[in-house]
Design an enzyme around this catalytic site. Structure first.
Site, mmCIF file in Angstrom:
data_model
loop_
_atom_site.group_PDB
_atom_site.id
_atom_site.type_symbol
_atom_site.label_atom_id
_atom_site.label_comp_id
_atom_site.label_asym_id
_atom_site.label_seq_id
_atom_site.Cartn_x
_atom_site.Cartn_y
_atom_site.Cartn_z
ATOM 1 N NE ARG A 98 -2.459 -3.877 2.682
ATOM 2 C CZ ARG A 98 -1.888 -5.060 2.776
ATOM 3 N NH1 ARG A 98 -2.203 -6.028 1.952
ATOM 4 N NH2 ARG A 98 -0.996 -5.290 3.716
ATOM 5 C CG HIS B 228 3.652 -3.237 5.413
ATOM 6 N ND1 HIS B 228 2.554 -3.048 6.225
ATOM 7 C CD2 HIS B 228 3.514 -4.495 4.885
ATOM 8 C CE1 HIS B 228 1.796 -4.134 6.191
ATOM 9 N NE2 HIS B 228 2.349 -5.017 5.391
ATOM 10 C CD GLN C 171 4.691 -7.905 8.099
ATOM 11 O OE1 GLN C 171 3.569 -8.045 7.651
ATOM 12 N NE2 GLN C 171 5.244 -8.805 8.902
ATOM 13 C CG ASP D 202 8.182 -7.729 0.585
ATOM 14 O OD1 ASP D 202 7.331 -8.636 0.533
ATOM 15 O OD2 ASP D 202 7.901 -6.522 0.437
ATOM 16 C CB CYS E 116 5.970 -9.117 5.395
ATOM 17 S SG CYS E 116 5.929 -8.754 3.631
ATOM 18 N NE ARG F 293 0.714 -6.981 10.090
ATOM 19 C CZ ARG F 293 0.319 -6.743 8.848
ATOM 20 N NH1 ARG F 293 0.819 -7.459 7.857
ATOM 21 N NH2 ARG F 293 -0.555 -5.786 8.567
HETATM 22 N N1 NVA Z 1 5.895 -5.140 -0.532
HETATM 23 C C1 NVA Z 1 4.677 -5.909 -0.589
HETATM 24 C C2 NVA Z 1 4.197 -6.236 0.796
HETATM 25 C C3 NVA Z 1 2.965 -7.100 0.826
HETATM 26 C C4 NVA Z 1 2.483 -7.350 2.216
HETATM 27 C C5 NVA Z 1 3.618 -5.130 -1.362
HETATM 28 O O1 NVA Z 1 3.515 -3.918 -1.180
HETATM 29 O O2 NVA Z 1 2.902 -5.756 -2.140
HETATM 30 N N1 CP Z 2 2.118 -9.091 5.198
HETATM 31 C C1 CP Z 2 0.953 -8.556 4.798
HETATM 32 O O1 CP Z 2 0.683 -7.360 4.928
HETATM 33 O O2 CP Z 2 0.083 -9.483 4.268
HETATM 34 P P1 CP Z 2 -1.295 -9.179 3.553
HETATM 35 O O3 CP Z 2 -1.003 -8.504 2.252
HETATM 36 O O4 CP Z 2 -1.912 -10.546 3.358
HETATM 37 O O5 CP Z 2 -2.138 -8.308 4.437
#
Ligand code: NVA
Ligand code: CP
Length: 302
Positions: A102, A129, A132, A221, A261, A289
């Protein structure tokens, strides 16, 4: 040759196969059958940003596959003190059979994939992502029985990782996609251009009125992704007329489903009434997931 998943385009040739495998393995596991397909394998999970779902679902998934997962927060490993991504990749590849990352940026993600000798799976970066979206398509297939020809409408931050991966993911499986966002938050041209190479209807607009008409899937989102915190106040102002509420949902098809998500911020991108309402499948989506990533890990480790 090792295979990575850092963009939806990395699975453009076998996306539906992965989704079907996820549904199959979910059924088997729920039936009490063993799915220990990665016995003795180790997944290294590097996090530069917070996570609930990604962290837990990857770790539980690896356990179900008979393997083991290690949580590596950037601040607890030498990466946080300036060790290069190149050296981190070369070292972790000697211990782990697969890596999940991540990342703050897509550049770091590509760097890790370039230097790693084992498969790298994106657990999100600033551009995409993919895990997801594989999950969301799996959830749509479970609820609708098909993907091709369905209409997905995404309302909110059209320039974020989710919007970009929806564009590519929907295009690959033949779903029509509409992104509804203020003009300053439209997707990067690259993703629109790539998605347009597929035979689908694609629309990017800033008109919210009636935007959900004929939608099979309505998605949103957060307006403030991780990394966008400095712009929070401006974003909340810019997006204020883009909330998914009961009246937008009522314009969609009667059997339309709602996806998010998570994490969700109720009263902003969606009302709690919609997110916890009868058309919402957000908790099935969160569970999936686990199953989607199980199928992804099995596929990349082949
Ligand atoms: N678009 C959001 C997704 C979180 C799972 C982010 O990047 O924070
Ligand atoms: N949807 C998602 O990626 O959630 P987290 O940020 O909790 O991993």
């Amino acid at each position: 040759m090792k295979r990575d998943l850092i963009s939806m385009l990395d699975v453009k040739d076998d996306l539906e196969k992965i989704i079907n495998l996820a549904i199959k393995l979910k059924g088997k596991a729920k039936n009490g059958e063993s799915i220990e397909l990665l016995k003795g394998k180790t997944l290294g999970m590097i996090f530069e940003k917070s996570s609930t779902r990604t962290r837990v679902s990857f770790e539980v998934g690896m356990t179900k596959l008979g393997g083991h997962a290690i949580f590596l927060s950037k601040n607890d490993i030498q990466l946080g003190r300036g060790e290069t991504i190149e050296d981190t990749a070369l070292v972790l590849s000697r211990y782990c059979d697969i890596l999940m990352f991540r990342a703050m940026s897509n550049e770091s993600m590509k760097d890790l994939a370039k230097f790693s000798t084992v498969p790298v799976i994106s657990g999100l970066d600033d551009k995409e992502h993919p895990c997801q979206i594989v999950t969301d398509l799996m959830s749509i297939k479970e609820h609708k029985g098909k993907l091709k020809g369905l209409n997905l409408v995404y309302i909110g931050d059209g320039g974020n990782n989710m919007a970009h991966s929806y564009l590519l993911g929907c295009a690959i499986v033949g779903m029509n996609v509409k992104i509804v966002a203020p003009k300053n938050y439209w997707p990067d041209d690259y993703f629109v251009k790539e998605a347009k190479k597929f035979d689908i209807k694609l629309d990017v607009t800033d008109v919210v009125d009636n935007c959900t008409t004929n939608a099979d899937v309505v998605a949103t989102d957060t307006w403030v992704s991780m990394g966008d915190e400095k712009e929070k106040e401006k974003r909340l102002r810019d997006f204020q007329s883009f909330t998914v509420n009961g009246s937008l949902m009522s314009l969609a098809k009667k059997d339309a489903i709602f996806l998010h998500c998570l994490p969700a911020y109720y009263g902003y991108e969606v009302t709690k009434e919609v997110a916890h309402g009868k058309q919402s499948v957000i908790f099935d989506e969160a569970e999936n997931r686990l199953w989607a990533q199980i199928a992804i890990m099995v596929t990349l480790c082949k």
